[in-house]
Design a protein around this motif. Sequence first.
Motif, PDB file in Angstrom:
ATOM      1  N   ILE A  38      -1.276   6.997  -9.761  1.00 44.14           N
ATOM      2  CA  ILE A  38      -0.463   6.720  -8.580  1.00 44.14           C
ATOM      3  C   ILE A  38       0.186   5.374  -8.842  1.00 44.14           C
ATOM      4  O   ILE A  38      -0.437   4.474  -9.412  1.00 44.14           O
TER       5      ILE A  38
ATOM      6  N   LYS B  50       0.827  -1.198   0.000  1.00 46.65           N
ATOM      7  CA  LYS B  50       0.000   0.000   0.000  1.00 46.65           C
ATOM      8  C   LYS B  50       0.868   1.257   0.000  1.00 46.65           C
ATOM      9  O   LYS B  50       0.396   2.359   0.248  1.00 46.65           O
TER      10      LYS B  50
ATOM     11  N   ILE C  28       2.561   4.083  -1.801  1.00 46.24           N
ATOM     12  CA  ILE C  28       2.572   4.825  -3.062  1.00 46.24           C
ATOM     13  C   ILE C  28       3.998   5.294  -3.308  1.00 46.24           C
ATOM     14  O   ILE C  28       4.588   5.975  -2.478  1.00 46.24           O
TER      15      ILE C  28
ATOM     16  N   VAL D 104      -4.046   3.351 -11.650  1.00 47.21           N
ATOM     17  CA  VAL D 104      -2.980   2.737 -10.848  1.00 47.21           C
ATOM     18  C   VAL D 104      -1.936   2.222 -11.820  1.00 47.21           C
ATOM     19  O   VAL D 104      -2.250   1.523 -12.791  1.00 47.21           O
TER      20      VAL D 104
ATOM     21  N   ILE E 162       3.599   9.676  -8.001  1.00 49.06           N
ATOM     22  CA  ILE E 162       2.402  10.333  -8.528  1.00 49.06           C
ATOM     23  C   ILE E 162       2.783  10.887  -9.894  1.00 49.06           C
ATOM     24  O   ILE E 162       3.805  11.571 -10.029  1.00 49.06           O
TER      25      ILE E 162
ATOM     26  N   LEU F  93       8.271   9.693  -1.852  1.00 53.99           N
ATOM     27  CA  LEU F  93       7.717   9.378  -3.160  1.00 53.99           C
ATOM     28  C   LEU F  93       8.281  10.266  -4.244  1.00 53.99           C
ATOM     29  O   LEU F  93       8.928  11.276  -3.992  1.00 53.99           O
TER      30      LEU F  93
ATOM     31  N   PHE G 199       2.780   1.985  -7.785  1.00 51.50           N
ATOM     32  CA  PHE G 199       3.193   1.067  -6.729  1.00 51.50           C
ATOM     33  C   PHE G 199       4.225   0.106  -7.292  1.00 51.50           C
ATOM     34  O   PHE G 199       4.066  -0.379  -8.414  1.00 51.50           O
TER      35      PHE G 199
END
Length: 150
Positions: free
Chosen positions: A98, A8, A10, A143, A13, A70, A100
Amino acid sequence: MSGLLGTKVITQIGILVNDIDKVSQAYADFFGVEKPQAIITDTYDKAQTQFNGEPSEARAKLAFFNMGSLQLELIEPDEHPSTWRNYLNEHGEGPHHIAFVIEGMKEKISLLESRGFPLQQKGEYTGGRYAYMDTIPELKVLVELLENDK
């Protein structure tokens, strides 16, 4: 309860822009950091870009700001069909995804598709691969999955 991604955190962006030099300078000035050198994504022979299941020549200029935990990615797409170009045309400049870092790209794509989040675009980059999953109807943002070579 385990999430679909196995993480979870991130990591990035992504923001779509029309003029990467101008917006990079604005971010650099805003945060008092050095303006990063924009790079251009690889050509199709290396990137193997696919958009909506079809090969795409699409490329983009990218600029990265490392913001502590990030990364902020600015994206200026070329004219070829891509998630970047379509989204910029439809929604204008602003947030796109976003991201991952995951492991097991093929399995994650299959899992997300089985939950109603279709693959929109995927490709390779030096050191790994990416996939944009269409999570907009539910999450209101795309995502992006990033898998780095070991």
